[in-house]
Design an enzyme around this catalytic site. Structure first.
Site, PDB file in Angstrom:
ATOM      1  CE  LYS A 191      47.384  32.612  21.015  1.00  0.00           C
ATOM      2  NZ  LYS A 191      46.452  33.205  20.103  1.00  0.00           N
ATOM      3  CG  LEU A 244      35.874  46.210  42.086  1.00  0.00           C
ATOM      4  CD1 LEU A 244      35.130  45.407  43.130  1.00  0.00           C
ATOM      5  CD2 LEU A 244      35.447  47.674  42.137  1.00  0.00           C
ATOM      6  CD  GLU A 245      42.597  41.833  41.644  1.00  0.00           C
ATOM      7  OE1 GLU A 245      42.329  40.941  42.454  1.00  0.00           O
ATOM      8  OE2 GLU A 245      43.366  41.655  40.676  1.00  0.00           O
ATOM      9  CG  ASP A 270      40.496  31.003  32.799  1.00  0.00           C
ATOM     10  OD1 ASP A 270      40.413  30.510  33.943  1.00  0.00           O
ATOM     11  OD2 ASP A 270      40.876  32.171  32.587  1.00  0.00           O
ATOM     12  CG  HIS A 316      47.562  38.535  71.197  1.00  0.00           C
ATOM     13  ND1 HIS A 316      46.442  39.160  70.697  1.00  0.00           N
ATOM     14  CD2 HIS A 316      48.191  39.430  72.015  1.00  0.00           C
ATOM     15  CE1 HIS A 316      46.385  40.385  71.194  1.00  0.00           C
ATOM     16  NE2 HIS A 316      47.432  40.580  71.991  1.00  0.00           N
TER      17      HIS A 316
HETATM   18  P1  FAD Z   1      45.628  30.809  30.518  1.00  0.00           P
HETATM   19  O1  FAD Z   1      46.426  31.310  31.643  1.00  0.00           O
HETATM   20  O2  FAD Z   1      44.759  31.749  29.794  1.00  0.00           O
HETATM   21  O3  FAD Z   1      46.672  30.160  29.513  1.00  0.00           O
HETATM   22  C1  FAD Z   1      46.289  29.632  28.281  1.00  0.00           C
HETATM   23  C2  FAD Z   1      47.481  29.618  27.357  1.00  0.00           C
HETATM   24  O4  FAD Z   1      47.160  28.859  26.217  1.00  0.00           O
HETATM   25  C3  FAD Z   1      47.869  31.008  26.850  1.00  0.00           C
HETATM   26  O5  FAD Z   1      49.238  31.233  27.065  1.00  0.00           O
HETATM   27  C4  FAD Z   1      47.568  30.945  25.358  1.00  0.00           C
HETATM   28  O6  FAD Z   1      48.460  31.710  24.577  1.00  0.00           O
HETATM   29  C5  FAD Z   1      47.746  29.464  25.082  1.00  0.00           C
HETATM   30  N1  FAD Z   1      47.022  28.997  23.896  1.00  0.00           N
HETATM   31  C6  FAD Z   1      45.723  29.197  23.599  1.00  0.00           C
HETATM   32  N2  FAD Z   1      45.405  28.550  22.461  1.00  0.00           N
HETATM   33  C7  FAD Z   1      46.529  27.941  22.034  1.00  0.00           C
HETATM   34  C8  FAD Z   1      46.839  27.111  20.922  1.00  0.00           C
HETATM   35  N3  FAD Z   1      45.909  26.738  20.048  1.00  0.00           N
HETATM   36  N4  FAD Z   1      48.104  26.666  20.789  1.00  0.00           N
HETATM   37  C9  FAD Z   1      49.056  27.010  21.694  1.00  0.00           C
HETATM   38  N5  FAD Z   1      48.813  27.768  22.769  1.00  0.00           N
HETATM   39  C10 FAD Z   1      47.565  28.227  22.942  1.00  0.00           C
HETATM   40  N6  FAD Z   1      43.353  34.380  38.838  1.00  0.00           N
HETATM   41  C11 FAD Z   1      43.682  34.141  40.110  1.00  0.00           C
HETATM   42  O7  FAD Z   1      43.490  33.025  40.593  1.00  0.00           O
HETATM   43  N7  FAD Z   1      44.255  35.112  40.891  1.00  0.00           N
HETATM   44  C12 FAD Z   1      44.475  36.341  40.416  1.00  0.00           C
HETATM   45  O8  FAD Z   1      44.989  37.200  41.158  1.00  0.00           O
HETATM   46  C13 FAD Z   1      44.122  36.637  39.093  1.00  0.00           C
HETATM   47  N8  FAD Z   1      44.336  37.862  38.585  1.00  0.00           N
HETATM   48  C14 FAD Z   1      44.007  38.100  37.278  1.00  0.00           C
HETATM   49  C15 FAD Z   1      44.213  39.386  36.787  1.00  0.00           C
HETATM   50  C16 FAD Z   1      43.890  39.676  35.474  1.00  0.00           C
HETATM   51  C17 FAD Z   1      44.112  41.069  34.939  1.00  0.00           C
HETATM   52  C18 FAD Z   1      43.368  38.645  34.625  1.00  0.00           C
HETATM   53  C19 FAD Z   1      43.046  38.931  33.196  1.00  0.00           C
HETATM   54  C20 FAD Z   1      43.154  37.378  35.119  1.00  0.00           C
HETATM   55  C21 FAD Z   1      43.465  37.093  36.449  1.00  0.00           C
HETATM   56  N9  FAD Z   1      43.248  35.833  37.005  1.00  0.00           N
HETATM   57  C22 FAD Z   1      43.554  35.592  38.306  1.00  0.00           C
HETATM   58  C23 FAD Z   1      42.673  34.745  36.209  1.00  0.00           C
HETATM   59  C24 FAD Z   1      43.785  33.783  35.738  1.00  0.00           C
HETATM   60  O9  FAD Z   1      44.733  34.507  35.005  1.00  0.00           O
HETATM   61  C25 FAD Z   1      43.198  32.666  34.898  1.00  0.00           C
HETATM   62  O10 FAD Z   1      42.154  32.033  35.604  1.00  0.00           O
HETATM   63  C26 FAD Z   1      44.259  31.641  34.566  1.00  0.00           C
HETATM   64  O11 FAD Z   1      45.326  32.221  33.868  1.00  0.00           O
HETATM   65  C27 FAD Z   1      43.672  30.502  33.745  1.00  0.00           C
HETATM   66  O12 FAD Z   1      44.671  29.602  33.475  1.00  0.00           O
HETATM   67  P2  FAD Z   1      44.619  28.629  32.204  1.00  0.00           P
HETATM   68  O13 FAD Z   1      45.820  27.771  32.303  1.00  0.00           O
HETATM   69  O14 FAD Z   1      43.301  27.983  32.111  1.00  0.00           O
HETATM   70  O15 FAD Z   1      44.701  29.583  30.927  1.00  0.00           O
HETATM   71  P1  NAD Z   2      33.893  39.402  36.533  1.00  0.00           P
HETATM   72  O1  NAD Z   2      32.945  38.369  36.098  1.00  0.00           O
HETATM   73  O2  NAD Z   2      34.597  39.262  37.827  1.00  0.00           O
HETATM   74  O3  NAD Z   2      33.178  40.827  36.584  1.00  0.00           O
HETATM   75  C1  NAD Z   2      32.509  41.355  35.492  1.00  0.00           C
HETATM   76  C2  NAD Z   2      31.537  42.376  36.029  1.00  0.00           C
HETATM   77  O4  NAD Z   2      31.009  43.079  34.933  1.00  0.00           O
HETATM   78  C3  NAD Z   2      30.373  41.758  36.791  1.00  0.00           C
HETATM   79  O5  NAD Z   2      30.230  42.412  38.018  1.00  0.00           O
HETATM   80  C4  NAD Z   2      29.201  41.974  35.868  1.00  0.00           C
HETATM   81  O6  NAD Z   2      27.985  42.144  36.556  1.00  0.00           O
HETATM   82  C5  NAD Z   2      29.625  43.249  35.154  1.00  0.00           C
HETATM   83  N1  NAD Z   2      29.006  43.424  33.852  1.00  0.00           N
HETATM   84  C6  NAD Z   2      28.758  42.496  32.905  1.00  0.00           C
HETATM   85  N2  NAD Z   2      28.164  43.048  31.841  1.00  0.00           N
HETATM   86  C7  NAD Z   2      28.053  44.385  32.121  1.00  0.00           C
HETATM   87  C8  NAD Z   2      27.532  45.502  31.427  1.00  0.00           C
HETATM   88  N3  NAD Z   2      26.989  45.355  30.215  1.00  0.00           N
HETATM   89  N4  NAD Z   2      27.583  46.722  32.013  1.00  0.00           N
HETATM   90  C9  NAD Z   2      28.125  46.876  33.251  1.00  0.00           C
HETATM   91  N5  NAD Z   2      28.620  45.845  33.957  1.00  0.00           N
HETATM   92  C10 NAD Z   2      28.594  44.616  33.393  1.00  0.00           C
HETATM   93  O7  NAD Z   2      34.927  39.545  35.313  1.00  0.00           O
HETATM   94  P2  NAD Z   2      36.274  40.351  35.206  1.00  0.00           P
HETATM   95  O8  NAD Z   2      36.412  41.309  36.307  1.00  0.00           O
HETATM   96  O9  NAD Z   2      36.354  40.813  33.808  1.00  0.00           O
HETATM   97  O10 NAD Z   2      37.338  39.204  35.421  1.00  0.00           O
HETATM   98  C11 NAD Z   2      37.377  38.086  34.505  1.00  0.00           C
HETATM   99  C12 NAD Z   2      37.830  36.857  35.202  1.00  0.00           C
HETATM  100  O11 NAD Z   2      39.182  36.981  35.602  1.00  0.00           O
HETATM  101  C13 NAD Z   2      37.008  36.577  36.419  1.00  0.00           C
HETATM  102  O12 NAD Z   2      36.330  35.376  36.227  1.00  0.00           O
HETATM  103  C14 NAD Z   2      37.960  36.457  37.533  1.00  0.00           C
HETATM  104  O13 NAD Z   2      37.781  35.275  38.249  1.00  0.00           O
HETATM  105  C15 NAD Z   2      39.329  36.453  36.898  1.00  0.00           C
HETATM  106  N6  NAD Z   2      40.168  37.341  37.711  1.00  0.00           N
HETATM  107  C16 NAD Z   2      40.462  36.945  38.971  1.00  0.00           C
HETATM  108  C17 NAD Z   2      41.182  37.771  39.790  1.00  0.00           C
HETATM  109  C18 NAD Z   2      41.480  37.318  41.171  1.00  0.00           C
HETATM  110  O14 NAD Z   2      41.330  36.156  41.457  1.00  0.00           O
HETATM  111  N7  NAD Z   2      41.912  38.179  42.048  1.00  0.00           N
HETATM  112  C19 NAD Z   2      41.605  38.998  39.347  1.00  0.00           C
HETATM  113  C20 NAD Z   2      41.268  39.390  38.065  1.00  0.00           C
HETATM  114  C21 NAD Z   2      40.552  38.535  37.247  1.00  0.00           C
END
Ligand code: FAD
Ligand code: NAD
Length: 489
Positions: A57, A210-211, A335, A467
């Site tokens: 989209k 944390l990141e 996801d 090492h």
């Molecule tokens: P998404 O990446 O969410 O992609 C879904 C796509 O579907 C989107 O582009 C959306 O626009 C599209 N879409 C939705 N509905 C429709 C529709 N009806 N028609 C057309 N298109 C549509 N994961 C890691 O493993 N390592 C990381 O370091 C990491 N860092 C992250 C940092 C942040 C800040 C965030 C928010 C997430 C991070 N994640 C990380 C999590 C990771 O981004 C997701 O787990 C991953 O993107 C999921 O992939 P996906 O393909 O399921 O969905």
């Molecule tokens: P998360 O689930 O990692 O952390 C959410 C945190 O919020 C938890 O520790 C939870 O206990 C806390 N929380 C929930 N409700 C709360 C409340 N009412 N008050 C205070 N604390 C509360 O979710 P996120 O950090 O938002 O990340 C979302 C997803 O994105 C995660 O599932 C993660 O796997 C993915 N992600 C992955 C990476 C990576 O792989 N490095 C980086 C960023 C995001």
């Protein structure tokens, strides 16, 4: 029989309707969503010879991960780490730098460039693999028909034999919070701020909190993390959260554990947050930005799931069977279904479904999907946590090795953290590996390989590790787990 006459205009309309519905394009596999789940599934489908369509989209491919997730967050983590090291660490190495300052606009611009290059790379891959990319919002018309609503208001329908739903997730919030995207923000806005916050209040001490908290703390923001549970990164092995909190606290981040947020309000330049602590006392916070990072929710808006008999669970996640099938000829990955919300989990599922459609018998070992937090020190883990082993009653032994005993870590002044190996008490099979320290995000791959081949701690302990490397610490932790035989502690 009634006589039907058409005017010329009517004929045209009838013909156009007939053409749209009876000469619709037909794909073997259509994927909705171009994140790491969707675009990888598309590539694998194309490799397997399927006529493949990918619907997205937004105007750029790559989904959350490439646009507003993994890639931009790592770009900012890297930039902010360079700055932090220049200010706080270079002098110990004998490097003097004067007047170090942050050009935040340039930092955000570089991040945007990295995102663009990465997204452009996906366009190239789609072309290379002859995948039809359709920009617009995809919706099920029925189990085998998809409509794409385009930006210009037009609507295109086509037929598909199989569909893979890969629509990902969106940030979730708390019912009483109004995310105004200006002062009360999600990770998406936090990746594109116009200024460095003075005081960033973060709700949620999970991965995003944390990141992104690290990014801004390194750039000079005061950062307060409010976490509901009694530990940060609470789903990981407890020892990791404890050590990470210790290190990040030393660098100035403040943590408020067991605090329940009850109110968030923005007024002018300020954001006020109210929380109650474990003793039920009210704690007030005042900052200039509040990042809400309390998890993400599956995204299935306007997908027409009911038209395709696809069901969701109580958390809005698409329900699938063990082969990721959601309905006849319809699969869901990433996801939008249950399990860890991680890019590499989504990718594995994309490949799994493509190969399943092709009649192959792929497999995913969900227990061996590593989790990483890209703070510094990095946190990485795979397999069972100590808490899980206790709960399920598996007898285990532990091997620990601290990075301060590693020559490589001393050389780079990265001595915080440890490697912890959990091995079966009788068979010595490695059941879990939990690391916090330098480059553990890369080091964890060795543990995944070892566990995929069901290695014992002694197997790893007997393998030569170059090492001096950080990876020797994994070998040492395995030696410690084997018979308490670590060599350097
Ligand atoms: P998404 O990446 O969410 O992609 C879904 C796509 O579907 C989107 O582009 C959306 O626009 C599209 N879409 C939705 N509905 C429709 C529709 N009806 N028609 C057309 N298109 C549509 N994961 C890691 O493993 N390592 C990381 O370091 C990491 N860092 C992250 C940092 C942040 C800040 C965030 C928010 C997430 C991070 N994640 C990380 C999590 C990771 O981004 C997701 O787990 C991953 O993107 C999921 O992939 P996906 O393909 O399921 O969905
Ligand atoms: P998360 O689930 O990692 O952390 C959410 C945190 O919020 C938890 O520790 C939870 O206990 C806390 N929380 C929930 N409700 C709360 C409340 N009412 N008050 C205070 N604390 C509360 O979710 P996120 O950090 O938002 O990340 C979302 C997803 O994105 C995660 O599932 C993660 O796997 C993915 N992600 C992955 C990476 C990576 O792989 N490095 C980086 C960023 C995001």
């Amino acid at each position: 029989m009634a006589k039907v006459t058409f005017t010329t205009e009517k004929c045209k309309t009838q013909y156009s309707y007939f053409r749209k519905n009876f000469f619709m394009q037909q794909f073997d596999v259509t994927i909705i969503g171009s994140g790491p789940g969707g675009y990888v599934a598309a590539i694998r489908c194309a490799q397997l010879g399927f006529k493949t369509a990918l619907i997205e989209k937004y105007n750029t491919l790559g989904g959350t991960c490439l646009n507003v997730g993994c890639i931009p967050s790592k770009a900012l983590l890297d930039s902010s780490e360079h700055y932090y090291n220049a200010v706080h660490k270079f002098s110990a190495h004998g490097i003097t730098v004067k007047n170090v300052s942050v050009d935040f606009e340039q930092m955000i611009k570089r991040k945007a460039d990295v995102v663009k290059q990465t997204c452009d790379g996906i366009n190239f891959l789609m072309k290379k693999n002859k995948i039809t990319v359709l920009n617009g919002h995809g919706t099920f018309v029925d189990g085998n028909t998809i409509a794409v609503a385009k930006e210009d208001g037009s609507n295109e329908k086509f037929k598909t034999t199989h569909t893979i739903i890969a629509t990902g997730s969106k940030p979730s919030s708390l019912p009483f919070i109004n995310i105004d995207k200006k002062k009360i923000i999600t990770s998406t806005e936090a990746l594109s701020l116009k200024e460095i916050p003075k005081h960033l209040i973060i709700i949620g001490g999970g991965v995003i909190g944390l990141e992104l908290g690290s990014v801004y703390a390194r750039l000079g923001s005061e950062v307060s993390v409010i976490e509901f549970m009694d530990s940060i990164i609470p789903t990981m092995d407890k020892a990791l959260g404890k050590e990470l909190q210790k290190v990040l606290s030393k660098e100035g981040m403040k943590f408020y554990l067991q605090h329940k947020v009850s109110e968030v309000t923005a007024k002018g330049k300020d954001v006020m947050v109210k929380a109650t602590d474990a003793k039920n006392a009210v704690v007030d916070f005042k900052g200039d930005y509040c990042l809400v990072a309390v998890g993400r929710k599956p995204y299935t808006e306007n997908l027409g799931l009911d038209k395709a008999e696809v069901k969701v669970d109580e958390r809005g996640r698409i329900i699938t069977d063990e082969h990721l099938k959601a309905a006849k000829n319809i699969y869901a990955i990433g996801d939008v279904i249950k399990g860890a919300m991680l890019a590499h989990k989504a990718e594995e599922e994309g490949i799994y479904v493509a190969e399943t459609i092709a009649g192959q018998k792929p497999h995913i070992n969900y227990k061996l999907i590593p989790g990483v937090v890209y703070t510094w020190p990095e946190v990485a883990a795979v397999g069972y946590t100590e808490e899980e082993l206790k709960t399920i009653g598996i007898k285990y032994k532990t091997g620990n090795f601290p990075f301060k005993a590693s020559g490589r870590a001393r050389a780079s002044m990265d001595t915080d953290g440890f490697v912890k190996v959990l091995a079966h008490a009788e068979t010595d099979e490695i059941l879990g590996v939990h690391m916090i320290g330098p480059r553990t995000a890369d080091m964890i791959a060795e543990a995944v390989v070892a566990m995929e081949y069901r290695a014992s701690a002694e197997d790893i302990a007997r393998m030569s590790h170059a090492h001096p490397t950080f990876t020797e610490s994994f070998k040492e932790a395995c030696l410690a787990a084997t018979e308490n035989r670590a060599l350097h502690i």
